[in-house]
Scaffold this motif. Structure first.
Motif, PDB file in Angstrom:
ATOM      1  N   HIS A 129    -101.293  69.998  31.903  1.00 53.02           N
ATOM      2  CA  HIS A 129    -102.100  71.171  31.548  1.00 53.02           C
ATOM      3  C   HIS A 129    -102.332  71.267  30.044  1.00 53.02           C
ATOM      4  O   HIS A 129    -103.220  72.010  29.628  1.00 53.02           O
ATOM      5  CB  HIS A 129    -101.416  72.460  32.041  1.00 53.02           C
ATOM      6  N   ILE A 142    -101.466  78.906  36.409  1.00 51.26           N
ATOM      7  CA  ILE A 142    -100.687  77.687  36.628  1.00 51.26           C
ATOM      8  C   ILE A 142     -99.479  77.995  37.503  1.00 51.26           C
ATOM      9  O   ILE A 142     -99.196  77.293  38.467  1.00 51.26           O
ATOM     10  CB  ILE A 142    -100.243  77.067  35.286  1.00 51.26           C
ATOM     11  N   SER A 152    -103.868  78.674  31.998  1.00 52.15           N
ATOM     12  CA  SER A 152    -104.733  77.845  31.187  1.00 52.15           C
ATOM     13  C   SER A 152    -105.929  78.718  30.827  1.00 52.15           C
ATOM     14  O   SER A 152    -106.504  79.375  31.716  1.00 52.15           O
ATOM     15  CB  SER A 152    -105.184  76.618  31.986  1.00 52.15           C
TER      16      SER A 152
END
Length: 99
Positions: free
Chosen positions: A98, A42, A58
């Motif tokens: 996310h 990310i 993630s």
């Protein structure tokens, strides 16, 4: 998928080795995408004091992320003295999508 904050603490006197392997380290990290596997980067960047770095990923679970990070050139070449992985839930701001 879950979001994880990862903290790298750099080993003492590892600056020259990090400098040498930084291009492959960054290529490794940017290669971690949802299209290429279970772990997706990310955001990442070093602390300005040179002591380490903060990375956000993630991943389906912590064990998968930990196994992936063992292949980071910085880890392979011994420049990380400590690694901390913490599950994180971004509820506001630019990263909330996310979660």
């Amino acid at each position: 998928m879950s979001v994880f904050a990862v903290e790298y603490v750099y080993a003492a006197d590892s600056e020259a080795v990090r400098d040498e392997h930084r291009p492959t380290h960054r290529a490794f990290l940017t290669g971690l995408t949802a299209e290429t596997g279970d772990v997706a980067l990310i955001a990442a960047g070093p602390y300005t004091d040179g002591s380490g770095a903060l990375l956000m990923f993630s991943a389906p679970e912590e064990a998968v992320l930990a196994a992936t990070l063992k292949n980071d050139p910085f880890a392979v070449h011994g420049t990380i003295s400590a690694l901390r992985i913490t599950a994180w839930a971004p509820v506001t701001g630019e990263l909330k999508h996310h979660a």
